[in-house]
Design an enzyme around this catalytic site. Structure first.
Site, PDB file in Angstrom:
ATOM      1  CD  GLN A 178       0.306 -12.094   2.979  1.00  0.00           C
ATOM      2  OE1 GLN A 178      -0.006 -12.255   1.796  1.00  0.00           O
ATOM      3  NE2 GLN A 178       1.468 -11.566   3.347  1.00  0.00           N
ATOM      4  CB  CYS A 237       2.486 -12.740  -0.264  1.00  0.00           C
ATOM      5  SG  CYS A 237       4.105 -12.176  -0.839  1.00  0.00           S
ATOM      6  CG  HIS A 276       2.005  -8.964  -2.497  1.00  0.00           C
ATOM      7  ND1 HIS A 276       2.016  -9.615  -1.285  1.00  0.00           N
ATOM      8  CD2 HIS A 276       0.712  -9.046  -2.941  1.00  0.00           C
ATOM      9  CE1 HIS A 276       0.803 -10.065  -0.993  1.00  0.00           C
ATOM     10  NE2 HIS A 276      -0.001  -9.741  -1.983  1.00  0.00           N
ATOM     11  CG  ASN A 311      -3.830  -9.957  -2.447  1.00  0.00           C
ATOM     12  OD1 ASN A 311      -2.805 -10.557  -2.117  1.00  0.00           O
ATOM     13  ND2 ASN A 311      -3.937  -8.645  -2.359  1.00  0.00           N
TER      14      ASN A 311
END
Length: 444
Positions: A65, A71, A365, A386
């Site tokens: 990102q 996110c 997040h 992630n």
């Protein structure tokens, strides 16, 4: 209770305690040239956070990102892309996060201006008005906000609508956009105060939105209305589907997935009984779209649904607080791998309920769960995809302990079939929470 000041005798006593404590003096030396979290790290505990899992879903390379708070969009599109890539036998594939971010910002600008008009008769320092103004339009979001944008505008592959500098570095763009929106807010509130006709106010709002659209096109380029979908599969076969639209692509490759997915939360606070649904007043992005809605479950129920979906070979979008007990280089989140109490001498224990009620912790997040290690049917650690690139962890894949999961995971998007008998509870009329409720925080 009568207020008391600090006395000289207290200062003398505390000084004596500090100077007589070898642990405090050792901490002073350690902290003089090192980051506090680095000193608090307990390597023996960290060693236990292995990237080995009894349930593990093969997934694509991680995404990045960059310097943006997208996110939630990256995690959500990562969920969708796995299904598309599996169906089309693709080795590499991404959906356009920028396409969704463009429409989210544009719709959120309209949502903001409508919120300003809705509260125009309240004073500017009213808590709700202050909250709307302070929130403005930024990068963060939640699962239902993602669904809103996809259901209205569809999705496109990343190579159809790729990144620009502004899409990857959003700070300045957000600054100028929010400066403009606050100016617009002042103008609209003044028009309402002056008793201007509704048609005149709406015309002014439309002109404001037109300027926002042009600004966003300058930052992202204008989103496509049609495109050709080209891809090469794992067997090196070239394919092309001509004349697709974002809506037709979504209908063909996403289908009804978003309609059958429920946002579940774990919020063990007294004001949110389990097995009830909740929405948050003035939280959203698309005017007239679906409301943000959460079903509150016990942690055992929450985990059971998530694990059931992963055992079926499907990854899971989830939201957590990644600002606590993390070792970014190693790609570890584990409350047992840090001994902050020993290092600081401070009280570090807080319940999840108190952390929510007192503003210590909330979702900030979103990521994707792709695996879990089960021992005697119980989870001990979780594998995480992630969206921070592949430099840390195992090529961008992280791991968290189950104890960290208990304390700092707040939300997940789970398909109804994996909720079992609990799925019907998601259809309840939700209780309405205030805009500043911690379950209304946005992942960025």
């Amino acid at each position: 209770m009568k207020a008391t000041s600090i006395s000289q005798q207290q200062l003398a006593d505390w000084s004596a305690d500090y100077n007589g404590c070898a642990q405090r003096r050792l901490a002073t030396m350690a902290l003089s040239k090192s980051d506090l979290n680095a000193v608090a790290y307990v390597p023996q505990k960290g060693f236990a956070m292995k990237q080995k899992f009894s349930v593990e879903i093969p997934t694509l390379e991680v995404t990045n990102q960059q310097a943006s708070g997208r996110c939630w969009l990256f995690a959500a599109t990562n969920v969708l892309r796995e299904r598309i890539a599996k169906e089309l036998n693709l080795e590499k594939f991404e959906l356009s996060q920028s396409y969704l971010a463009f429409w989210d910002k544009f719709e959120r600008a309209n949502y903001f201006l409508e919120s300003i008009l809705e509260t125009a008769n309240l004073p500017a320092d009213d808590r709700t008005v202050s909250f709307v103004l302070a929130t403005g339009v930024h990068d963060g979001g939640q699962w239902d906000m993602f669904a809103n944008i996809v259901e209205k505008y569809g999705v496109v592959p990343k190579d159809v609508y790729n990144e620009t500098y502004q899409s990857c570095h959003t700070n300045s763009m957000n600054h100028y956009l929010n400066r403009n929106l606050k100016i617009c807010a002042a103008k609209l509130r003044a028009m309402v105060a002056e008793g201007r006709p509704e048609a005149e106010i709406q015309a002014a709002k439309s002109e404001m939105l037109g300027r926002v659209y042009g600004f966003l096109c300058s930052c992202y380029t204008e989103p496509p209305r049609t495109f050709d979908f080209e891809y090469v599969d794992k067997d090196k076969n070239y394919h092309i589907e001509k004349g697709m639209t974002p809506a037709s692509f979504c209908e063909k490759y996403v289908g009804d997935l978003l309609k059958k997915t429920v946002s579940v939360i774990h919020a063990p606070t007294k004001d949110k009984p389990y097995h009830k649904t909740y929405t948050i007043r003035m939280l959203g992005n698309v005017v007239g779209g679906r409301e943000v809605r959460h079903l509150n479950l016990t942690m055992d129920e929450f985990k059971a649904a998530v694990i059931a979906q992963m055992q079926a070979g499907k990854v899971v979008w989830f939201g957590s607080d990644v600002g606590k007990f993390g070792e970014r280089e190693k790609g570890v989140w584990d409350d047992q791998s840090f001994d902050a109490a020993l290092l600081t001498g401070l009280d570090m224990e807080i319940s999840k309920a108190d952390a929510l009620d007192y503003g210590f912790s909330a979702m900030n997040h979103a990521m994707v769960l792709t695996g879990v290690q089960l021992e005697d049917g119980r989870p001990v650690r979780w594998k995480i995809e992630n969206s921070w690139g592949d430099a840390n962890g195992e090529k961008g894949y992280y791991v968290c302990s189950d104890s960290w999961f208990d304390q700092y995971v707040f939300q997940a998007a789970v398909e109804r079939e994996y909720l079992g008998d609990l799925a019907a509870l998601a259809d309840q009329t939700p209780a309405v929470l205030e805009p500043w409720d911690p379950m209304g925080t946005l992942a960025d």
